[in-house]
Design a protein around this motif. Structure first.
Motif, PDB file in Angstrom:
ATOM      1  N   ALA A 114      47.947  44.126  43.878  1.00 45.02           N
ATOM      2  CA  ALA A 114      47.792  44.356  42.438  1.00 45.02           C
ATOM      3  C   ALA A 114      46.851  43.301  41.870  1.00 45.02           C
ATOM      4  O   ALA A 114      47.271  42.394  41.138  1.00 45.02           O
ATOM      5  CB  ALA A 114      49.152  44.295  41.749  1.00 45.02           C
ATOM      6  N   PRO A 115      45.557  43.387  42.205  1.00 49.53           N
ATOM      7  CA  PRO A 115      44.633  42.299  41.824  1.00 49.53           C
ATOM      8  C   PRO A 115      44.546  42.061  40.326  1.00 49.53           C
ATOM      9  O   PRO A 115      44.397  40.916  39.882  1.00 49.53           O
ATOM     10  CB  PRO A 115      43.287  42.749  42.405  1.00 49.53           C
ATOM     11  N   PHE A 116      44.651  43.120  39.526  1.00 50.67           N
ATOM     12  CA  PHE A 116      44.458  42.960  38.086  1.00 50.67           C
ATOM     13  C   PHE A 116      45.706  42.450  37.377  1.00 50.67           C
ATOM     14  O   PHE A 116      45.678  42.200  36.182  1.00 50.67           O
ATOM     15  CB  PHE A 116      43.987  44.279  37.478  1.00 50.67           C
ATOM     16  N   ASP A 117      46.794  42.280  38.132  1.00 46.66           N
ATOM     17  CA  ASP A 117      47.977  41.660  37.553  1.00 46.66           C
ATOM     18  C   ASP A 117      47.815  40.148  37.410  1.00 46.66           C
ATOM     19  O   ASP A 117      48.556  39.520  36.653  1.00 46.66           O
ATOM     20  CB  ASP A 117      49.208  41.944  38.433  1.00 46.66           C
ATOM     21  N   ALA A 118      46.858  39.571  38.149  1.00 49.13           N
ATOM     22  CA  ALA A 118      46.738  38.118  38.147  1.00 49.13           C
ATOM     23  C   ALA A 118      45.314  37.615  37.980  1.00 49.13           C
ATOM     24  O   ALA A 118      45.108  36.530  37.427  1.00 49.13           O
ATOM     25  CB  ALA A 118      47.323  37.544  39.446  1.00 49.13           C
ATOM     26  N   LEU A 119      44.313  38.359  38.464  1.00 50.74           N
ATOM     27  CA  LEU A 119      42.944  37.868  38.441  1.00 50.74           C
ATOM     28  C   LEU A 119      42.176  38.414  37.246  1.00 50.74           C
ATOM     29  O   LEU A 119      42.227  39.614  36.965  1.00 50.74           O
ATOM     30  CB  LEU A 119      42.215  38.264  39.730  1.00 50.74           C
ATOM     31  N   GLN A 120      41.481  37.521  36.575  1.00 51.01           N
ATOM     32  CA  GLN A 120      40.612  37.935  35.469  1.00 51.01           C
ATOM     33  C   GLN A 120      39.276  38.393  36.055  1.00 51.01           C
ATOM     34  O   GLN A 120      38.523  37.588  36.614  1.00 51.01           O
ATOM     35  CB  GLN A 120      40.412  36.788  34.496  1.00 51.01           C
ATOM     36  N   HIS A 174      25.875  30.822  37.563  1.00 51.54           N
ATOM     37  CA  HIS A 174      27.217  31.407  37.462  1.00 51.54           C
ATOM     38  C   HIS A 174      28.257  30.513  38.135  1.00 51.54           C
ATOM     39  O   HIS A 174      29.392  30.373  37.647  1.00 51.54           O
ATOM     40  CB  HIS A 174      27.248  32.789  38.101  1.00 51.54           C
ATOM     41  N   LEU A 175      27.875  29.902  39.271  1.00 51.99           N
ATOM     42  CA  LEU A 175      28.843  29.135  40.056  1.00 51.99           C
ATOM     43  C   LEU A 175      29.131  27.756  39.482  1.00 51.99           C
ATOM     44  O   LEU A 175      29.890  26.981  40.066  1.00 51.99           O
ATOM     45  CB  LEU A 175      28.367  29.033  41.512  1.00 51.99           C
ATOM     46  N   LYS A 176      28.558  27.459  38.311  1.00 49.88           N
ATOM     47  CA  LYS A 176      29.032  26.291  37.579  1.00 49.88           C
ATOM     48  C   LYS A 176      30.469  26.517  37.129  1.00 49.88           C
ATOM     49  O   LYS A 176      31.183  25.568  36.785  1.00 49.88           O
ATOM     50  CB  LYS A 176      28.125  26.020  36.377  1.00 49.88           C
ATOM     51  N   HIS A 177      30.856  27.780  37.097  1.00 45.05           N
ATOM     52  CA  HIS A 177      32.243  28.152  36.802  1.00 45.05           C
ATOM     53  C   HIS A 177      32.965  28.454  38.109  1.00 45.05           C
ATOM     54  O   HIS A 177      32.347  28.876  39.092  1.00 45.05           O
ATOM     55  CB  HIS A 177      32.272  29.374  35.880  1.00 45.05           C
ATOM     56  N   ASP A 178      34.269  28.234  38.127  1.00 40.89           N
ATOM     57  CA  ASP A 178      35.052  28.460  39.342  1.00 40.89           C
ATOM     58  C   ASP A 178      35.519  29.915  39.386  1.00 40.89           C
ATOM     59  O   ASP A 178      36.553  30.272  38.809  1.00 40.89           O
ATOM     60  CB  ASP A 178      36.246  27.508  39.393  1.00 40.89           C
ATOM     61  N   PHE A 179      34.731  30.728  40.055  1.00 38.74           N
ATOM     62  CA  PHE A 179      35.083  32.133  40.203  1.00 38.74           C
ATOM     63  C   PHE A 179      34.539  32.618  41.535  1.00 38.74           C
ATOM     64  O   PHE A 179      33.777  31.905  42.218  1.00 38.74           O
ATOM     65  CB  PHE A 179      34.509  32.967  39.051  1.00 38.74           C
ATOM     66  N   ILE A 180      34.939  33.813  41.938  1.00 40.39           N
ATOM     67  CA  ILE A 180      34.476  34.405  43.194  1.00 40.39           C
ATOM     68  C   ILE A 180      33.487  35.517  42.870  1.00 40.39           C
ATOM     69  O   ILE A 180      33.852  36.503  42.229  1.00 40.39           O
ATOM     70  CB  ILE A 180      35.664  34.962  44.008  1.00 40.39           C
ATOM     71  N   PRO A 181      32.219  35.376  43.289  1.00 38.08           N
ATOM     72  CA  PRO A 181      31.266  36.459  43.062  1.00 38.08           C
ATOM     73  C   PRO A 181      31.423  37.562  44.099  1.00 38.08           C
ATOM     74  O   PRO A 181      31.534  37.298  45.299  1.00 38.08           O
ATOM     75  CB  PRO A 181      29.910  35.752  43.212  1.00 38.08           C
ATOM     76  N   LEU A 196      40.325  46.102  59.208  1.00 38.31           N
ATOM     77  CA  LEU A 196      39.689  44.800  59.343  1.00 38.31           C
ATOM     78  C   LEU A 196      39.818  43.999  58.057  1.00 38.31           C
ATOM     79  O   LEU A 196      40.250  42.831  58.073  1.00 38.31           O
ATOM     80  CB  LEU A 196      38.217  44.983  59.707  1.00 38.31           C
ATOM     81  N   ILE A 197      39.461  44.605  56.939  1.00 34.99           N
ATOM     82  CA  ILE A 197      39.524  43.886  55.673  1.00 34.99           C
ATOM     83  C   ILE A 197      40.955  43.483  55.338  1.00 34.99           C
ATOM     84  O   ILE A 197      41.227  42.321  54.991  1.00 34.99           O
ATOM     85  CB  ILE A 197      38.914  44.741  54.542  1.00 34.99           C
ATOM     86  N   ARG A 198      41.877  44.414  55.463  1.00 38.86           N
ATOM     87  CA  ARG A 198      43.274  44.098  55.136  1.00 38.86           C
ATOM     88  C   ARG A 198      43.821  42.990  56.020  1.00 38.86           C
ATOM     89  O   ARG A 198      44.630  42.161  55.574  1.00 38.86           O
ATOM     90  CB  ARG A 198      44.120  45.366  55.248  1.00 38.86           C
ATOM     91  N   GLY A 199      43.371  42.955  57.279  1.00 43.78           N
ATOM     92  CA  GLY A 199      43.845  41.933  58.201  1.00 43.78           C
ATOM     93  C   GLY A 199      43.312  40.540  57.899  1.00 43.78           C
ATOM     94  O   GLY A 199      43.822  39.550  58.429  1.00 43.78           O
ATOM     95  N   LEU A 200      42.286  40.440  57.051  1.00 42.91           N
ATOM     96  CA  LEU A 200      41.705  39.140  56.708  1.00 42.91           C
ATOM     97  C   LEU A 200      42.378  38.502  55.494  1.00 42.91           C
ATOM     98  O   LEU A 200      41.978  37.414  55.062  1.00 42.91           O
ATOM     99  CB  LEU A 200      40.201  39.295  56.444  1.00 42.91           C
ATOM    100  N   ARG A 201      43.376  39.150  54.955  1.00 46.84           N
ATOM    101  CA  ARG A 201      44.113  38.567  53.826  1.00 46.84           C
ATOM    102  C   ARG A 201      44.685  37.216  54.223  1.00 46.84           C
ATOM    103  O   ARG A 201      45.282  37.054  55.281  1.00 46.84           O
ATOM    104  CB  ARG A 201      45.249  39.512  53.416  1.00 46.84           C
ATOM    105  N   GLY A 202      44.476  36.232  53.368  1.00 46.84           N
ATOM    106  CA  GLY A 202      44.913  34.871  53.646  1.00 46.84           C
ATOM    107  C   GLY A 202      43.765  33.913  53.873  1.00 46.84           C
ATOM    108  O   GLY A 202      43.945  32.694  53.823  1.00 46.84           O
ATOM    109  N   LEU A 203      42.565  34.442  54.107  1.00 47.93           N
ATOM    110  CA  LEU A 203      41.395  33.584  54.218  1.00 47.93           C
ATOM    111  C   LEU A 203      41.047  32.975  52.855  1.00 47.93           C
ATOM    112  O   LEU A 203      41.326  33.564  51.811  1.00 47.93           O
ATOM    113  CB  LEU A 203      40.191  34.384  54.728  1.00 47.93           C
ATOM    114  N   PRO A 231      42.160  35.318  47.334  1.00 47.39           N
ATOM    115  CA  PRO A 231      43.237  34.363  47.031  1.00 47.39           C
ATOM    116  C   PRO A 231      43.816  34.618  45.638  1.00 47.39           C
ATOM    117  O   PRO A 231      43.086  34.861  44.683  1.00 47.39           O
ATOM    118  CB  PRO A 231      42.512  33.011  47.075  1.00 47.39           C
ATOM    119  N   GLY A 232      45.120  34.577  45.540  1.00 44.25           N
ATOM    120  CA  GLY A 232      45.796  34.736  44.259  1.00 44.25           C
ATOM    121  C   GLY A 232      46.203  36.147  43.911  1.00 44.25           C
ATOM    122  O   GLY A 232      46.842  36.377  42.863  1.00 44.25           O
ATOM    123  N   VAL A 233      45.868  37.127  44.752  1.00 47.57           N
ATOM    124  CA  VAL A 233      46.255  38.510  44.459  1.00 47.57           C
ATOM    125  C   VAL A 233      47.737  38.697  44.779  1.00 47.57           C
ATOM    126  O   VAL A 233      48.161  38.454  45.912  1.00 47.57           O
ATOM    127  CB  VAL A 233      45.405  39.513  45.272  1.00 47.57           C
TER     128      VAL A 233
END
Length: 313
Positions: free
Chosen positions: A75-81, A109-116, A265-272, A308-310
């Protein structure tokens, strides 16, 4: 209040803003956890053009995606802006200038702490993005899903193209060689050393025939264990998929991954510790159905779901 995609029950999916998942469009990454950025570029391609239209069609097809990942519980939109930062204003007549513009745009953009999360665009764009990413995070681990290793020294005398990206990234120290994982490689080459040279640098390479008829969940677990906590970038070339699944791309190669394998593959990389990712080489003119972009948009949602954070419900 965390931004939410516009619900298809509130506004029909064929209407509304043309942003990724119909999220709010913003001019700055301030306050964001995740920002979607388009790079509408195809001047780095060597075969079929058209990827300049990729970001637009990825956004269009993303309107179908709902905010909860029913299959995984993400549920990414429950926590990530999250929001859409629009397109990089490239110079469509100059590849070298576009590369400069991309790096400067991402650095700002990366002067701010976000994931592009980048919507491509041809694979050349990953090099300038990695330059900005490494300037912030240091050398990164790399998960590179692709039919091609993209480690040519030059193409037509040019050292920065969609086929030279990861040689330049290695030479510039943007990536940690023994934590580079290239998955789905296949097709034909010019010499027997096309892939083996990069293996000599330390790159971990998995040719598509090694993966046929297999689940990629164990491979993902192996990769995750080797990368550990190091900041990681994921670059996903849509041509990693077999052209039966994704014909709308510039350099198709038969015998590729399936969409279920891509999702495993993508789902298995959760936690990186993912610090950025991209989905590149969607070329709409070669798939009038829009299916390639639909697949690409959904893979972007899968990538969003493992950041991270989802939370998982």
């Amino acid at each position: 209040m965390v931004n939410q995609p516009i619900s298809g029950n509130d506004l029909a999916r064929f209407s509304g803003p043309q942003s990724f998942m119909r999220l709010p469009e913003v001019a700055t990454a301030q306050g964001l956890d995740v920002g979607f950025i388009g790079i509408p570029m195809d001047i780095g391609t060597s075969w079929r053009s058209g990827t300049r239209m990729g970001p637009k069609q990825l956004r269009e097809q993303s309107a179908m995606i709902r905010p909860y990942n029913i299959q995984t519980g993400a549920a990414p939109f429950d926590a990530l802006q999250c929001a859409d930062l629009g397109d990089v204003a490239i110079n469509t007549f100059s590849l070298s200038d576009s590369i400069r513009i991309i790096t400067e745009t991402y650095a700002a953009h990366l002067k701010h702490d976000f994931i592009p999360m980048t919507l491509g665009g041809d694979h050349t764009l990953t090099l300038p993005v990695l330059r900005a990413i490494a300037a912030k995070h240091g050398p990164v681990a790399l998960v590179h899903v692709d039919a091609h290793a993209d480690v040519n020294d030059e193409m037509f005398g040019e050292r920065e193209t969609h086929g030279t990206v990861f040689r330049r990234a290695y030479e510039e120290g943007l990536i940690t060689a023994d934590k580079v994982f290239q998955i789905g490689l296949r097709g034909t080459g010019y010499t027997a050393d096309d892939f083996s040279e990069a293996a000599g640098w330390g790159f971990n390479q998995y040719l598509a025939p090694q993966l046929w008829h297999k689940s990629l969940t164990p491979l993902a677990a192996e990769i995750k264990a080797k990368i550990g906590d190091q900041p990681c970038y994921i670059t996903y070339d849509i041509d990693s998929l077999d052209p039966a699944y994704a014909p709308g791309t510039g350099t198709p190669e038969i015998g590729g991954l399936t969409t279920p394998q891509a999702m495993e593959l993508i789902r298995g990389l959760r936690g990186l510790n993912i610090v950025g990712c991209d989905l590149v080489e969607v070329s709409p003119p070669y798939d009038p159905s829009g299916n390639t972009a639909l697949t690409g948009a959904n893979l972007m949602f899968e990538l969003l779901s493992i950041l991270p954070g989802v939370p998982y419900r």
